[in-house]
Structure formats: C-alpha cells, structure tokens
Write an enzyme that holds these catalytic residues in place. Structure first.
Site, short mmCIF file in Angstrom:
data_model
loop_
_atom_site.label_atom_id
_atom_site.label_comp_id
_atom_site.label_asym_id
_atom_site.label_seq_id
_atom_site.Cartn_x
_atom_site.Cartn_y
_atom_site.Cartn_z
N GLU A 280 0.83 -1.22 0.00
CA GLU A 280 0.00 0.00 0.00
C GLU A 280 0.86 1.26 0.00
O GLU A 280 0.70 2.12 0.87
CB GLU A 280 -0.89 0.03 1.25
CG GLU A 280 -1.80 -1.16 1.45
CD GLU A 280 -2.44 -1.18 2.85
OE1 GLU A 280 -2.18 -0.28 3.67
OE2 GLU A 280 -3.20 -2.12 3.10
N ARG A 319 2.33 20.34 5.80
CA ARG A 319 3.33 19.49 6.45
C ARG A 319 4.32 20.27 7.34
O ARG A 319 4.60 19.83 8.46
CB ARG A 319 4.09 18.65 5.42
CG ARG A 319 3.19 17.76 4.57
CD ARG A 319 3.94 16.72 3.76
NE ARG A 319 4.48 15.70 4.64
CZ ARG A 319 5.74 15.62 4.97
NH1 ARG A 319 6.62 16.44 4.47
NH2 ARG A 319 6.13 14.69 5.81
N CYS A 349 -3.19 34.01 8.38
CA CYS A 349 -3.05 34.73 9.64
C CYS A 349 -2.80 33.78 10.81
O CYS A 349 -3.66 33.58 11.68
CB CYS A 349 -4.31 35.56 9.88
SG CYS A 349 -4.55 36.70 8.52
N1 LLP Z 1 -1.68 2.21 4.29
C1 LLP Z 1 -2.28 2.74 5.39
C2 LLP Z 1 -3.20 1.92 6.16
C3 LLP Z 1 -1.97 4.06 5.78
O1 LLP Z 1 -2.53 4.58 6.85
C4 LLP Z 1 -1.07 4.83 5.01
C5 LLP Z 1 -0.73 6.21 5.38
C6 LLP Z 1 -0.50 4.24 3.86
C7 LLP Z 1 -0.82 2.93 3.54
C8 LLP Z 1 0.48 4.97 2.97
O2 LLP Z 1 1.63 5.32 3.67
P1 LLP Z 1 2.85 5.98 2.88
O3 LLP Z 1 3.40 4.95 1.93
O4 LLP Z 1 2.35 7.16 2.16
O5 LLP Z 1 3.80 6.36 3.96
N2 LLP Z 1 0.25 13.15 6.33
C9 LLP Z 1 1.46 12.51 6.75
C10 LLP Z 1 1.48 11.03 6.38
C11 LLP Z 1 0.28 10.28 6.91
C12 LLP Z 1 0.25 8.82 6.48
C13 LLP Z 1 -1.05 8.19 6.82
N3 LLP Z 1 -1.19 6.82 6.42
C14 LLP Z 1 2.65 13.26 6.17
O6 LLP Z 1 2.44 14.26 5.49
O7 LLP Z 1 3.80 12.91 6.43
#
Ligand code: LLP
Length: 420
Positions: A280, A319, A349
């Site tokens: 994923e 971020r 703001c």
């Molecule tokens: N699978 C599940 C169940 C997840 O919760 C997530 C991400 C992914 C896959 C994908 O993860 P990735 O490969 O993108 O790391 N907003 C935060 C990141 C939050 C990730 C949430 N879940 C940031 O900007 O660093």
C-alpha cells in the site's frame, strides 16, 4: 544536485520538471501551482514492480497521498489497485476508471454507509481494525446479502523510528488489532456470517527510512499467520502496508526494490513464498514527483529575522506547520546575487504559517520559488482556511503540460452555504 527526483532539475539556471520550465508553467497557469512529473511517478512504480516480478501481487496505491483523478488514472492504467480510507476515496477511484475489485478499504472508522457502498461496488477486501468493526461489517454484509472479504490489520508493536504523528504500529496507537488479541479476533471473524477471511495486513507508519522495523513487523506477522492457520483459518494474502520514506533533505531510505526484496526474502525463508503479496505505498510513489510553485510577494527584513512572504501558505502545504517537516525551497530561476537567510511564510493569519525556516535564498519580489518533494500529502491535505481557493495542479510529461485541476474560485468556496 537537488534532493529528491532526477526529474526536477536546473537547466540553464531555470528549474524544470521534465522538459517544462517552472517559470513558464507559473506564467501560464498562475501560482500557487502544483506540478507533477508523470515519468517520476511511473519510475517510482516500476521500482516496486521490478521487486515483485514473477510473484502473485497487487500494488494498492494509497491515494490519500495524492488523490487527483489524473494521478489515479495513471496508476490504474499501469495496473495498480488502490488503498482507500473513505467512501470519498472510493468514488474517486471509480471516477478515475480504477477497478473496485482491486481496492482494499483501510481505516479505523468506516461507517455503515461506507461499508454498504464498498460492498455494492465490489471492493476486494476490507482491512478491519477492531472486533467491533468486524461485528458491524458482518451485519451490513448479511443485510446486503453479500460476503465481505476481510483482512485484519494487526498492530505489531514495533517502533518505525519516524515522527510520532505518523507512526501507527506501536501499542497505544489507535490503529490495528493488538498482536496478542489477533488470534481471538480471527476466530471471531471466521465465525461471523457474511464475512470471508482472506488475509492479514500491517502498516507501521510513514516516512520510514530503515528496513529493520519492517522486518520486525513482518516476523511478528508471520508468527501470527502460523498460529491463525494452525487454528484452521486459511490466509491467502499478506498485505505489508506502505510507509517507505523519500528524500526531503539528506534521508537515505532504501529503494523500493531493496526494501521489498528484503521482505520477500524473509517471507520465502520462512516458507510463506506462495502467498499473494499486497503493498500500500503512497508517499514513495508520488512524493518526489511533485513541486509546489509560489511567487515571492514581499521581502520583509527585520532586526530578528527576514521574512520572504510568498503566495502559497499552510492551507496549500500543511506538512511544515503540522509536523515541522523540512522541505527544500529553491528559486525557479537562479540569480547571481548573494543569498540571504529568510523564513519563507505565507499570507495566512497564523504564526504557524510557514513553509521553511532559515533558508538561504537569492530572490526578489516577483520571483518564483519551488517547494520540492511536494507530490505527497500536500495538495491532498490542502484546506480552504482564510477562504483561500485551493491551488491548480498540472501534470507534466516531457514538454507537455496538462492542467489536471482548476484553481478554485471564491464563489466555489461558499457554494452550498445559505443565508438565514
Ligand atoms: N496504508 C495505510 C493503512 C496508511 O494509513 C497509510 C498512510 C498508507 C498505507 C500509505 O503510507 P505511505 O506509503 O504514504 O507512507 N500526512 C502525513 C502522512 C500520513 C500517512 C497516513 N497513512 C505526512 O504528510 O507525512
């Protein structure tokens, strides 16, 4: 060399994404502007595909990272499935031509309405995160005369050594079913009507730059697979989640090929090589492929700090404000004048509205800057705070640039609101 992607580079002192100069794109489409490289996204995907070649697998792109329909279409055409966490994301996948039969539905708080819609659409699997959710899914599936395929998300209790807000596989996180409760949860799942146990999954966090935590989580998951199967419940797939980090500054994450290779080697070593593998990934497919272009509005020197005020803000890119994330900020056209140190801030703001602190930049008002590695969790986390329309998005392929999302206009922001 800029950190991040080889598809984002200077040519004759002008910053390009593939064959397009960002200053030209900004003049054509306005700022703030998100620009993505198609080739960078496909190259990132190819890295995963190479590692998985010859093995039964499905790469389920986690679209929360970047959910633009054109991005989803690109990955769907390249054979990907999708990891969704809401009914809204399911509608996006369908609108982009993705196949619901290649969708896994994750998340701790699925509603009955979302479950029903996902069953009707025919999603491949529900990644279930609690026993309470199992019970509700069983009721919804039974009422619909359907069978819901399920995988249990187990919380392996390993530390991914990343930012606390984005680590999810430790005891005390809201995510997943505790490792020592998982066997009982599988027994319950197997006994409930309307459910068919398919697999097992974990996701331990995001922006992970070591292989170690993954291998630890995998080992704990395989232990569980063995005890679940000893209890007579067959598991057909192993879903290893996402989480692989990218380079924002000097991080050196393993390549997808190296990480997945190491995980598959461990799976084979332990005699589980015949199982279907699901992944994923989100950030690692799109993060380095994107930049956010902003125009410098004002330079504001002061005794304590110099501010470079740009037209992109925390509503466009959350971020830095939310995680104190460091993202590179570079000029779209290089000048030969000495750099000054600035805090790069937006018009919102809030004192928390900054994109980068203490950055050396040689810029003048009217120049444009690019925030690098902004292809993931950037536009998808954008808001309308301060009644700011969300930015436009462009997909570049070679010298071709396509608008893939219109800039939001003020009247669209209050459409649906009502005067008394
Ligand atoms: N699978 C599940 C169940 C997840 O919760 C997530 C991400 C992914 C896959 C994908 O993860 P990735 O490969 O993108 O790391 N907003 C935060 C990141 C939050 C990730 C949430 N879940 C940031 O900007 O660093």
């Amino acid at each position: 060399m800029l950190p991040g992607s080889p598809y984002v580079a200077y040519r004759d002192a002008r910053l390009h994404v593939e064959g397009c100069a960002l200053d030209d794109l900004a003049a054509r489409f306005g700022t703030p502007l998100y620009v993505y490289s198609r080739a960078a996204m496909l190259a990132a995907l190819a890295d995963y595909q190479r590692a998985l070649a010859g093995r039964e697998h499905l790469i389920c792109y986690a679209l929360k990272a970047n959910s633009n329909l054109a991005v989803l279409q690109l990955f769907a055409r390249a054979g990907c499935g999708f990891d969704i966490v809401s009914g809204g994301e399911l509608e996006r996948v369908i609108a982009a031509g993705g196949d619901p039969a290649k969708v896994v539905f994750s998340g701790v708080g699925k509603t009955r309405t979302e479950m029903r819609r996902a069953l009707d659409a025919g999603v491949m699997c529900f990644n279930v995160e609690s026993v309470a959710e199992l019970e509700v899914l069983s009721q919804v599936a039974t009422a619909a005369g359907a069978t819901a395929s399920v995988s249990l998300r187990v919380n392996p209790d390993v530390d991914p050594r990343t930012h606390p807000y984005i680590s999810t596989g430790l005891k005390g996180n809201k995510f997943g079913i505790a490792h020592d409760e998982a066997l009982a949860a599988y027994r319950r799942a197997a006994s409930l009507p309307g459910l068919a146990v398919q697999g097992i999954d974990f996701h331990i966090g995001s922006q992970i730059v070591d292989t170690g935590p993954y291998l630890d989580a995998l080992d704990r998951m395989l232990d569980l697979v063995e005890s679940v199967e000893a209890a007579g419940i067959a598991l057909h797939h192993l879903d290893l989640g996402g989480g692989l980090g990218i380079t924002y500054t000097d991080e050196r994450p393993p390549s997808a090929e190296a990480l997945v290779g190491a995980l598959l080697a461990r799976i084979d070593e332990r005699g589980h090589g015949k199982r279907r593998i699901l992944l994923e990934p989100g950030r690692s497919l799109v993060g380095n492929a994107g930049v956010l272009v902003a125009e410098v509005l004002y330079l504001k020197p002061s005794a304590v700090r110099n501010f470079c005020i740009v037209d992109a803000a925390m509503n466009d890119l959350l971020r830095p404000a939310m995680y104190e994330a460091w993202m590179a900020i570079v000029p779209c056209a290089q000048r030969n004048t000495p750099a000054q140190t600035y805090d790069v801030v937006g018009p919102v703001c809030e004192s928390g509205d900054w994109l980068g602190r203490e950055r050396a930049l040689a810029v003048e008002p009217g120049d444009r800057v690019a925030v690098l590695s902004a292809g993931a969790y950037a536009m998808s986390m954008a808001s309308n705070y301060n009644t700011r329309g969300r930015a436009a998005e462009v997909m570049v392929s070679g010298t071709d640039a396509r608008l893939i999302r219109d800039r939001e206009q003020p009247h669209e922001l209050f459409r649906g609101e009502h005067l008394l």
